[in-house]
Write a protein that holds these residues in place. Structure first.
Motif, PDB file in Angstrom:
ATOM      1  N   GLY A  55      57.841  54.528  44.832  1.00 10.80           N
ATOM      2  CA  GLY A  55      58.585  54.046  43.671  1.00 10.80           C
ATOM      3  C   GLY A  55      58.366  52.563  43.450  1.00 10.80           C
ATOM      4  N   GLY A  59      56.559  51.098  40.153  1.00  9.38           N
ATOM      5  CA  GLY A  59      57.297  50.122  39.343  1.00  9.38           C
ATOM      6  C   GLY A  59      56.551  48.808  39.218  1.00  9.38           C
ATOM      7  N   GLY A  84      62.188  51.199  41.077  1.00  8.71           N
ATOM      8  CA  GLY A  84      61.337  52.188  41.725  1.00  8.71           C
ATOM      9  C   GLY A  84      61.676  52.388  43.186  1.00  8.71           C
ATOM     10  N   ALA A  89      59.468  57.272  42.469  1.00 10.62           N
ATOM     11  CA  ALA A  89      58.330  57.130  41.565  1.00 10.62           C
ATOM     12  C   ALA A  89      58.537  57.803  40.215  1.00 10.62           C
ATOM     13  CB  ALA A  89      57.069  57.679  42.241  1.00 10.62           C
ATOM     14  N   VAL A  92      61.176  55.904  38.039  1.00  8.98           N
ATOM     15  CA  VAL A  92      60.718  54.623  37.495  1.00  8.98           C
ATOM     16  C   VAL A  92      59.665  54.850  36.412  1.00  8.98           C
ATOM     17  CG1 VAL A  92      58.851  54.021  39.115  1.00  8.98           C
ATOM     18  CG2 VAL A  92      60.227  52.214  38.095  1.00  8.98           C
TER      19      VAL A  92
END
Length: 169
Positions: A55, A59, A84, A89, A92
């Motif tokens: 994430g 992001g 994120g 993932a 985001v």
């Protein structure tokens, strides 16, 4: 639940500071990122760390090119990376899509407000109707006009809230 409370807290602080000072503070984003890594590592072990890491990287990656090109500040990139790291993932990514749509609407509204859009349309149609030879100058202006900017953290916060409320597509 804890993660959503932290997310809403950093979003609230970020929108206030971005509107007032045009800054998203490191003292908000960096501890959030660190907390997310530690939290998910302690809850889910290596899988949690990887969840948060993916994430974070998504992001970061989504906004790093606009940052490098000078289109936004580093705080915006770090805020998206923090989102994120906290939410993962796919979250985001959907936040980014909502953010881009909202950011485009805000930008268009600002252009229309400053009458730049209407003047550009008039100039474009004038060039077509009267077959002016400098039609390319409309698309690539010779003189640099004042640029329109706005605190993009507002779009990031609104896009993230849309993802919280409606989820993905």
């Amino acid at each position: 639940m804890v993660i959503k409370v932290i997310l809403l807290t950093i979003l609230s602080i970020s929108i206030i500071t971005d509107l007032k000072e045009r800054k998203i503070l490191n003292s908000v984003t960096l501890p959030s990122i660190l907390f997310a890594f530690i939290y998910f590592l302690s809850i889910n072990g290596l899988e949690g760390f990887i969840f948060s890491g993916k994430g974070f990287l998504i992001g970061l990656g989504l906004l790093i090119i606009p940052y490098i090109m000078g289109g936004m500040g580093a705080g915006d990139v770090k805020l998206m990376a923090a989102i994120g790291a906290l939410m993962g993932a796919s979250f985001v990514f959907y936040s980014f899509i909502y953010t881009a749509l909202i950011g485009g609407v805000i930008a268009l509204a600002l252009i229309i407000k400053q009458r730049g859009f209407i003047n550009s349309l008039k100039s474009f149609f004038y060039s077509i109707i009267f077959l002016r030879s400098d039609l390319g100058s409309i698309l690539i202006p010779k003189e640099k006009h004042s640029s329109i900017s706005f605190p993009y953290g507002v779009a990031i916060v609104l896009g993230t809230l849309c993802t919280l409320v409606w989820g993905g597509f």
